[in-house]
Design an enzyme around this catalytic site. Structure first.
Site, mmCIF file in Angstrom:
data_model
loop_
_atom_site.group_PDB
_atom_site.id
_atom_site.type_symbol
_atom_site.label_atom_id
_atom_site.label_comp_id
_atom_site.label_asym_id
_atom_site.label_seq_id
_atom_site.Cartn_x
_atom_site.Cartn_y
_atom_site.Cartn_z
ATOM 1 N N LYS A 105 34.739 27.763 -3.636
ATOM 2 C CA LYS A 105 35.640 28.238 -4.693
ATOM 3 C C LYS A 105 34.776 28.619 -5.890
ATOM 4 C CE LYS A 105 37.515 27.268 -8.749
ATOM 5 N NZ LYS A 105 36.776 26.919 -9.966
ATOM 6 N N HIS A 106 35.157 29.679 -6.572
ATOM 7 C CA HIS A 106 34.391 30.079 -7.748
ATOM 8 C C HIS A 106 35.333 30.599 -8.828
ATOM 9 C CE1 HIS A 106 30.659 31.260 -9.750
ATOM 10 N NE2 HIS A 106 31.335 32.284 -10.210
ATOM 11 N N THR A 155 29.484 24.410 -14.684
ATOM 12 C CA THR A 155 29.696 23.217 -13.850
ATOM 13 C C THR A 155 28.412 22.398 -13.707
ATOM 14 O OG1 THR A 155 31.388 24.446 -12.676
ATOM 15 C CG2 THR A 155 30.594 22.475 -11.593
ATOM 16 N N LYS A 200 27.357 33.320 -3.661
ATOM 17 C CA LYS A 200 28.337 32.801 -2.701
ATOM 18 C C LYS A 200 27.954 33.189 -1.268
ATOM 19 C CE LYS A 200 29.748 30.732 -5.651
ATOM 20 N NZ LYS A 200 29.884 29.289 -5.710
HETATM 21 N N1 URA Z 1 29.920 33.853 -13.172
HETATM 22 C C1 URA Z 1 28.782 34.231 -12.540
HETATM 23 O O1 URA Z 1 28.276 33.541 -11.661
HETATM 24 N N2 URA Z 1 28.230 35.407 -12.884
HETATM 25 C C2 URA Z 1 28.754 36.197 -13.831
HETATM 26 O O2 URA Z 1 28.197 37.238 -14.101
HETATM 27 C C3 URA Z 1 29.935 35.805 -14.502
HETATM 28 C C4 URA Z 1 30.512 34.614 -14.144
#
Ligand code: URA
Length: 407
Positions: free
Chosen positions: A82-83, A121, A189
């Site tokens: 999840k991101h 995080t 990812k």
């Molecule tokens: N999160 C990331 O990993 N990279 C971005 O450029 C913006 C948010």
């Protein structure tokens, strides 16, 4: 004119880069063959004139190739991550990751440090005494296999080019570019060796992308790039017009996440956790997702996974606390209805007090007592800023006051 200057000019004139040219730029910057001034010019040219799909695929692929791509074999569950595109008080990864692992998924999670006004995080995890978020790939894979989850930061092994470019983007205000965000997120990812990915695209006055429409555009682009690399992506747009949950900071967010894993989360935060969790379970083909997630929380299994992961990373949460010496309460100057109008400023205030003389003040942060649309009376505490330095708090206080209005 050098090769990079020609490429910068091409982009300024709206010409497309070939995959070889993009590979050259990413590789040369990583190897110090392009300096940060030229790289900044290139980033600005992309910021202004964007990249098309082929260019974005090449950019993502070049960043992946700057490090190693992990593979997982013979796991008896779906490999998923999840991101989030970044927010304030956004601790969803710390809660949802262990929940998904407790539901039978495998979650290899590579996370970032704070970027712009948003929290990171990895910074939050490192506020846990002893937590090592920079372990090697072998230990990372072992943790994922044995515990179901491991959360690490980028090391030299995983997308080192993104780490270097990300830091430059942060300094040069070139963050809010769809292809740059996309390449940055998807390279990390895809390198994790996942089969599926759920994305939390934040929109609103605390997000990098303020409008929902821009968020949807990014979601579509991320899904498309994912599909080119055999990763199934589901994205959700969630509101970042106010901080998420009751705390923003470092150790205070870890404590709040632990409380969520023990069934004591706030409604706004848990709604995002469950919505993304349901999307993740759909990808993993897990039925009755909400019921299963509630079960792993109430049985203590999700918290157990989190505790084990922290332990395997060398961390100790047995006496976790958030003791600070100073605090300033931000109070309502009048009665009415609260509205956060510039959540970014709260993020800036929190990131500011989380730094103390070049080190981190793990115990600094903000607690929110009121949310948007709450009715408030003159004198009510809206939020509390806390840290171990009164001067820092006074600076942050101004930002916090500018972040809301009372109608
Ligand atoms: N999160 C990331 O990993 N990279 C971005 O450029 C913006 C948010």
């Amino acid at each position: 004119m050098s090769d990079i200057q020609k490429l910068i000019n091409n982009k300024k004139n709206n010409k497309f880069h070939s995959s070889k040219e993009i590979n050259f730029i990413v590789k040369s910057y990583l190897n110090n063959k392009i300096n940060s001034d030229d790289m900044t010019l290139w980033l600005n040219a992309i910021f202004d004139n964007s990249m098309n799909i082929d260019e974005t695929v090449s950019y993502t692929s070049s960043i992946i190739k700057s490090g190693k791509k992990i593979t997982f074999n013979n796991l008896d569950g779906y490999v998923i991550d999840k991101h989030s595109t970044g927010g304030i008080g956004d601790k969803v990864s710390l809660i949802l990751g262990p929940i998904l692992a407790a539901c039978g998924c495998y979650v290899p999670m590579v996370v970032g440090r704070h970027l712009g006004h948003t929290g990171g995080t990895l910074d939050k995890l490192e506020s846990i005494r002893g937590y090592n978020g920079l372990i090697g790939i072998d230990s990372f894979k072992k943790n994922v296999k044995n515990i179901g989850i491991s959360i690490i930061g980028q090391t030299d092994e995983i997308c080192p080019a993104d780490r270097k470019i990300y830091a430059l983007r942060d300094k040069t205000n070139t963050i809010a570019s769809l292809p740059l965000i996309c390449g940055s997120i998807m390279s990390k990812k895809i390198s994790e060796g996942i089969e599926g990915l759920v994305l939390d695209i934040k929109y609103g006055n605390g997000a990098f992308l303020e409008s929902k429409e821009e968020g949807v555009k990014l979601g579509k682009l991320l899904s498309l790039i994912g599909s080119k690399f055999d990763v199934n992506v589901k994205y959700l747009g969630t509101n970042m017009n106010q901080p998420l949950g009751n705390f923003a900071g470092l150790s205070c967010e870890i404590i709040e996440s632990i409380n969520c894993l023990k069934g004591k989360g706030t409604d706004d935060l848990m709604e995002v956790v469950f919505d993304l969790g349901q999307a993740a379970c759909a990808l993993a083909k897990i039925n009755n997702a909400k019921e299963k997630m509630l079960n792993v929380i109430s049985s203590g299994k999700a918290y157990e996974v989190f505790e084990k992961m922290v332990y395997e990373h060398g961390g100790d949460i047995s006496n976790i606390n958030c003791n600070y010496t100073d605090n300033i309460d931000i109070k309502a100057a009048e009665s009415g209805k609260l509205q956060f109008i510039n959540t970014k400023k709260i993020g800036e205030a929190v990131n500011f007090i989380n730094e103390l003389n070049g080190n981190k003040d793990n115990n600094a942060g903000a607690e929110f007592f009121k949310k948007s649309s709450d009715k408030i009376n003159k004198g009510d505490v809206i939020l509390r800023l806390f840290s171990n330095n009164m001067d820092n708090l006074r600076f942050a206080e101004k930002l916090a006051y500018e972040s809301f209005t009372i109608n």
